[in-house]
Every structure is written in C-alpha cells, then in structure tokens.
Design an enzyme around this catalytic site. Sequence first.
Site, mmCIF file in Angstrom:
data_model
loop_
_atom_site.group_PDB
_atom_site.id
_atom_site.type_symbol
_atom_site.label_atom_id
_atom_site.label_comp_id
_atom_site.label_asym_id
_atom_site.label_seq_id
_atom_site.Cartn_x
_atom_site.Cartn_y
_atom_site.Cartn_z
ATOM 1 N N ARG A 1 -57.726 -49.820 -12.150
ATOM 2 C CA ARG A 1 -56.451 -49.094 -12.080
ATOM 3 C C ARG A 1 -55.826 -48.965 -13.477
ATOM 4 O O ARG A 1 -55.294 -47.913 -13.841
ATOM 5 C CB ARG A 1 -55.462 -49.786 -11.147
ATOM 6 C CG ARG A 1 -54.110 -49.049 -11.155
ATOM 7 C CD ARG A 1 -53.030 -49.729 -10.342
ATOM 8 N NE ARG A 1 -53.318 -49.649 -8.928
ATOM 9 C CZ ARG A 1 -53.254 -50.675 -8.111
ATOM 10 N NH1 ARG A 1 -52.939 -51.867 -8.566
ATOM 11 N NH2 ARG A 1 -53.521 -50.530 -6.829
ATOM 12 N N ASP B 1 -52.691 -54.458 3.895
ATOM 13 C CA ASP B 1 -52.604 -55.016 2.549
ATOM 14 C C ASP B 1 -51.656 -56.211 2.562
ATOM 15 O O ASP B 1 -50.836 -56.347 3.476
ATOM 16 C CB ASP B 1 -52.093 -53.924 1.589
ATOM 17 C CG ASP B 1 -52.485 -54.233 0.148
ATOM 18 O OD1 ASP B 1 -53.233 -55.205 -0.085
ATOM 19 O OD2 ASP B 1 -52.034 -53.497 -0.751
ATOM 20 N N THR C 1 -54.059 -60.579 -2.714
ATOM 21 C CA THR C 1 -54.228 -61.113 -4.064
ATOM 22 C C THR C 1 -54.117 -62.639 -4.036
ATOM 23 O O THR C 1 -54.333 -63.288 -5.046
ATOM 24 C CB THR C 1 -53.119 -60.562 -4.988
ATOM 25 O OG1 THR C 1 -51.860 -60.764 -4.345
ATOM 26 C CG2 THR C 1 -53.312 -59.071 -5.248
ATOM 27 N N LYS D 1 -59.473 -52.889 -3.795
ATOM 28 C CA LYS D 1 -59.443 -53.323 -2.396
ATOM 29 C C LYS D 1 -59.086 -52.145 -1.476
ATOM 30 O O LYS D 1 -59.780 -51.896 -0.489
ATOM 31 C CB LYS D 1 -58.433 -54.484 -2.230
ATOM 32 C CG LYS D 1 -58.840 -55.714 -3.046
ATOM 33 C CD LYS D 1 -57.901 -56.887 -2.867
ATOM 34 C CE LYS D 1 -56.525 -56.676 -3.457
ATOM 35 N NZ LYS D 1 -56.527 -56.458 -4.917
ATOM 36 N N THR D 2 -58.014 -51.428 -1.830
ATOM 37 C CA THR D 2 -57.626 -50.259 -1.019
ATOM 38 C C THR D 2 -58.740 -49.219 -1.042
ATOM 39 O O THR D 2 -59.061 -48.597 -0.020
ATOM 40 C CB THR D 2 -56.327 -49.643 -1.587
ATOM 41 O OG1 THR D 2 -55.378 -50.687 -1.785
ATOM 42 C CG2 THR D 2 -55.759 -48.603 -0.643
HETATM 43 P P1 ADP Z 1 -56.245 -52.649 -5.162
HETATM 44 O O1 ADP Z 1 -56.084 -52.159 -3.753
HETATM 45 O O2 ADP Z 1 -57.244 -53.759 -5.285
HETATM 46 O O3 ADP Z 1 -54.939 -52.996 -5.817
HETATM 47 P P2 ADP Z 1 -57.118 -49.934 -5.638
HETATM 48 O O4 ADP Z 1 -58.189 -49.806 -4.615
HETATM 49 O O5 ADP Z 1 -55.812 -49.278 -5.351
HETATM 50 O O6 ADP Z 1 -56.881 -51.466 -6.027
HETATM 51 O O7 ADP Z 1 -57.742 -49.387 -7.015
HETATM 52 C C1 ADP Z 1 -56.947 -48.789 -8.007
HETATM 53 C C2 ADP Z 1 -57.603 -47.553 -8.558
HETATM 54 O O8 ADP Z 1 -58.704 -47.945 -9.377
HETATM 55 C C3 ADP Z 1 -58.215 -46.628 -7.497
HETATM 56 O O9 ADP Z 1 -57.333 -45.598 -7.164
HETATM 57 C C4 ADP Z 1 -59.452 -46.071 -8.124
HETATM 58 O O10 ADP Z 1 -59.165 -44.852 -8.758
HETATM 59 C C5 ADP Z 1 -59.802 -47.085 -9.191
HETATM 60 N N1 ADP Z 1 -60.973 -47.907 -8.820
HETATM 61 C C6 ADP Z 1 -60.931 -49.142 -8.274
HETATM 62 N N2 ADP Z 1 -62.177 -49.636 -8.127
HETATM 63 C C7 ADP Z 1 -63.015 -48.701 -8.597
HETATM 64 C C8 ADP Z 1 -64.452 -48.624 -8.729
HETATM 65 N N3 ADP Z 1 -65.221 -49.663 -8.383
HETATM 66 N N4 ADP Z 1 -64.981 -47.503 -9.233
HETATM 67 C C9 ADP Z 1 -64.191 -46.479 -9.617
HETATM 68 N N5 ADP Z 1 -62.827 -46.496 -9.539
HETATM 69 C C10 ADP Z 1 -62.256 -47.583 -9.035
#
Ligand code: ADP
Length: 351
Positions: free
Chosen positions: A218, A110, A159, A65-66
């Site tokens: 992640r 977030d 989430t 998401k981030t």
């Molecule tokens: P969330 O915000 O949903 O908790 P993040 O955006 O922080 O998740 O994602 C965590 C890590 O996973 C990112 O830093 C990135 O390195 C990796 N990641 C997430 N989605 C992808 C994707 N589709 N392709 C490659 N790496 C990804």
Amino acid sequence: MEEHPAHPEYDDGDALEHQLRPRFLRDFLGQEQVKSNLQVFITAARERNESLDHVFLSGPPGLGKTTLATIMAHEMQADLRVTAAPALDKPKDLAGILTTLQDGTVFFIDEIHRLKSSLEEMLYVAMEDFEIDWVIGQGPSARTLRVPLPRFTLVGATTRPGMVASPLFTRFGIPVRLDYYRRGDLEAIIRRSASILEVSIADNAVGLLADSCRGTPRIANRLLRRMRDFAQVLGNGTIDGDIVREGMRRLNIDEYGLEEQDRQILRTIVEMYGGGPVGAETLAISVGEELDSLEVFYEPFLIQQGLIQRTARGRVVTSRAFEILGLPVPDEIPGRDSGGPIQSEDQRFLF
Ligand code: ADP
C-alpha cells in the site's frame, strides 16, 4: 457487494487504489508460499464444488489482507461481502448479514480482534454448523429459533492476532500470516502499478522506491503516486532516481524507508531512556502516539529492520539504530541483559 469500508484506508480514499488492487491470484505478487497454498485450497474446493474453508489473515496494515479476500471471491466465482468488526454492534447486525449470504459467499470481517464477545458466540455456531440461534420474543414466552445459513466462507483479518480469542481462531481452517514483502516482490508490484497508471519509471527509481516503502505494497503504491506528481510538476513526467530522491526528501522519508516518527521513536528510546528498556505504553506517551499505532504500524517495521527489540522488560534499541541516528555506538548496548527478544506468538499459523 461491499457493506462498509473495511477500514479508513480501505481504498486510500482514492479510486486509483481500487484500480491497482489485484483481482486474481496471478496478479498478487510475492508471498509465494501463501499464494501457492491458497491456490491449492481454492482449486480443491472448486473441484469438489464446495465453498472454501474459513480463512484467517493476519499481518501489518497494507500487506494485502483485503486484497486476498477480494481475490478469493473472484477465484471462487463467488460474491464478496465486506465489513469491519467495529461496524457490527448488535447481534442483529451480524445476523442481518449472515442470513442474506449465499452458498460460497466470501464474507470478509476486517479487524476481527475487535468483534464483541456477544457476537463471537453467534459466529462460532455460524462458522461450524452453518446456522444461528435467534431468540424471538422476550421473557418467559421467548423461544429460540434455529436459522440455517448458506455455506459461506468467513475471511477474518487482523493486525493483532494475539488479541483474537482462541475459540474463534481455531475455527478457521486456513490461518495465514502475511509478512513484509521482499525487495524483488516490491519492485514487481511497483512496476505493475506504474504500468496501470501509465507512468514511466527508471530502473533505479523502482529500486529506491522499493527500499523506501516499509516492505508494504500500500505504501509502495502511495509513494509511486506521489512520485508521479513530483515527476509531472518538477521533471519531465518520467520518475527517475533524482525525482525519487527529491520526493523522499520532501516527504521526510530517509533511504531506509524511515519516516520522521520512526526516527523520533528511536531517538526517544536513546535520549530519554538510555537506549531502553522502556515499556510500550510509556514510549507511546513519550512520542505522542496511540499505543495501537505504535504496536501495529511503527514497531513491527522497526523490529523487522533490526532497529529495536522487544524484550521481557520493554523495548531496547540495537547498535544499528545508533548508527542510523548518526550516534556513536556505545560499548555496551543498554537493556541487552533484559532477557533477549520475545518470540512471537505466531506458531499458530499454517504458513
Ligand atoms: P490490508 O487489507 O492488509 O491493509 P490491502 O489488501 O488493502 O491491505 O492492500 C493495500 C493495497 O496494496 C491494495 O489495494 C493493492 O493495490 C496493494 N497490494 C497489496 N498486496 C499486493 C500484492 N501482493 N500484489 C500487488 N499489490 C498488492
């Protein structure tokens, strides 16, 4: 500019995570439908010289998401501002950010389900009319000033989409739900990360890691970095199948990607509650876990793996859970008469 870490795991406390985070849509692997639709909306907005419509992102932690918010800012060639709802306490905290945005800025909030209702009101007007009402002074002499805002793009992430109030949710033009990644996509993510980290990894090791990372990029990245450590210290630097098997054994992760706490949850439902049904709160207390992390982190994966079901009367384990725990599968699985699985409330999402 990044105001606050989006959540404690924002960068996994590790500069490497920052290095692994994709910056453009073409590097964001998997989630094809989400990606191709976003590509259309981004291209359309850019061609019209407009800012992107507000985007609502939901899904379990670590699915990107981030990352997507960062990508949208890059693709729109716009600034990014990052905050998390718990960091916004008073109306002035939110107003202070909103009034310093620029046209097109991607403003990422977030954990938007934790936004205080007093701030939600301000956000409604900001999202819809691109202005806020600001009260100056107190008592009878107080007056309201209408402050115009630039045409920013709000990206709200959560989430817990079910906890986001409807009036807020409906103001997002692009609601997106991220789901756990498929094996092939995880393999591609692991290969990409390995190449950025300049570590060599055998094909079978990529497959084993993809199976063990709960469908979550992640976690894939985190496990890859730990395997790199094991390969360096215990092996010859290459991550091969033996290294991954040994590493997973040391980290208490089984071949299904289940951690000790996952197995504990399953065992508790079987041993203390006869296979269920058991309510989420009772279960959380029994396994010594916060209700929130049970519902946001553990449960969705166990459900997706077909190990537990959410029914009207509580959680029940499936026959597969008995198999994985090495227990004989009873003729009748308890709780199966309890109304069947509850459908998720996610019909509200575009894709
Ligand atoms: P969330 O915000 O949903 O908790 P993040 O955006 O922080 O998740 O994602 C965590 C890590 O996973 C990112 O830093 C990135 O390195 C990796 N990641 C997430 N989605 C992808 C994707 N589709 N392709 C490659 N790496 C990804």
